[in-house]
Design an enzyme around this catalytic site. Structure first.
Site, short mmCIF file in Angstrom:
data_model
loop_
_atom_site.label_atom_id
_atom_site.label_comp_id
_atom_site.label_asym_id
_atom_site.label_seq_id
_atom_site.Cartn_x
_atom_site.Cartn_y
_atom_site.Cartn_z
N LYS A 223 12.86 -6.86 4.40
CA LYS A 223 12.40 -8.16 4.51
C LYS A 223 13.71 -9.28 4.48
CE LYS A 223 9.83 -11.94 2.04
NZ LYS A 223 8.90 -12.51 0.89
N TYR B 12 13.82 -5.95 -0.20
CA TYR B 12 13.72 -7.25 -0.03
C TYR B 12 15.13 -7.78 -0.42
CZ TYR B 12 11.91 -12.01 -1.32
OH TYR B 12 11.70 -13.15 -1.43
N THR C 29 5.78 -15.20 -4.11
CA THR C 29 5.07 -16.30 -4.15
C THR C 29 3.68 -16.02 -5.03
OG1 THR C 29 5.42 -16.36 -1.79
CG2 THR C 29 3.50 -17.66 -2.55
#
Length: 308
Positions: free
Chosen positions: A179, A151, A61
């Protein structure tokens, strides 16, 4: 650096609670294209004011791939300072699909003792086998100065992992969580959450699925959508934690609608558009190859947000 050198910090930091809402901060840009440092700091404070557990610096992000080394250092410095002031959790994105380069990137975080963990992606594009992914993280965890969060985002990496591999990763010394952004809730997700390694946190990475995954046992989320309505996402995690189904279910549905609107165009373009419309960042600008979100998408997200 030797493995023995870093066993003690990892053992100590392994018990840092990875729960609640972590916000992977966008990187605000000024009109001249530079990182808007003051806006970044204000944004960090605002989400912590609203109840977020901590921040993720240099996540997807943040458009981390488009930042130069000095800009990445600036982003980490700002997030680290705010988290230190607020006694909040700091996670730093690092690593890639090259094991040796990831090793070096993690070593560069040795002077960040205040960080709770590094968020490291499953190797992308090269698409190693499940055994190769396990070997990659085994190698990194031996020398990393910070605990690692895997991740797992197969629609970006091209490498889905089964529950057995994720459990094996979770049992590695120095790996403290995942995640989880699998794009849905499948049998592997159910298998993993039904039999988690000790002290292994599952953090939701697919924003629309936060509520059902919390119900199934996830400990929190790393959620881009939590830039806006941060308090509502915090409220949702608290509702599931105390078993308040009457509050959790409708709120979860409402936040899933918000997340869908915020991801109508590539992340973080709509989120930046909304934050700019709210006056929280100076421009909605993103860096190529991303383009700013269209006004229709931003307006729709603001409408859904207003309905909350």
């Amino acid at each position: 650096m030797t493995r023995q050198t870093h066993q003690t910090p990892q053992a100590r930091q392994r018990h840092t609670p990875l729960t609640g809402i972590l916000v992977p901060l966008v990187t605000p840009f000024a009109a001249d294209g530079r990182v808007a440092v003051d806006a970044l700091a204000d944004l960090a404070h605002s989400v912590l004011d609203a109840g977020a557990t901590g921040l993720v610096a240099l996540g997807t992000t943040a458009e981390a791939a488009t930042l130069d080394p000095d800009e990445r250092t600036t982003v980490i410095d700002v997030c680290a300072r705010v988290c230190a002031e607020r006694d909040a959790v700091l996670v730093i994105g690092a690593g890639g699909n090259d094991t040796r380069a990831s090793d070096r990137a993690l070593a560069d975080l040795a002077h960040r003792p205040g960080a709770a963990a590094a968020l490291v992606p499953v190797p992308y594009f090269s698409r190693p086998s499940q055994a190769g992914v396990l070997a990659h993280f085994t190698h990194l965890a031996k020398a990393a100065p910070l605990p690692l969060i895997v991740y797992h985002v197969p629609y970006r990496t091209g490498r889905p992992l089964d529950a057995a591999t994720l459990r094996a990763l979770g049992r590695l010394p120095g790996v403290v969580g995942v995640k989880l952004a699998q794009g849905g809730i499948d049998g592997e997700t159910m298998d993993l959450l039904g039999d988690l390694p000790a002290d292994f946190a599952v953090l939701v990475g697919d924003d629309p699925f936060l509520s059902p995954l919390l119900a199934l046992g996830a400990s929190g989320g790393v959620l881009a959508s939590a830039h806006v309505a941060t308090g509502r996402f915090v409220e949702l995690t608290a509702a599931w934690r105390r078993g308040d189904l009457d509050r959790a279910r409708p709120l979860g549905h409402a936040l899933a609608r918000l997340a869908a609107a915020l991801f109508r165009e590539p992340n973080p373009t709509v989120i930046k558009g909304v934050l700019h419309a709210q006056g929280r960042i100076p421009t909605p600008n993103v860096r190529l190859p991303l383009l700013p979100a269209g006004p229709e998408a931003v307006d729709e997200a603001q409408k859904v947000l207003a309905d909350l």
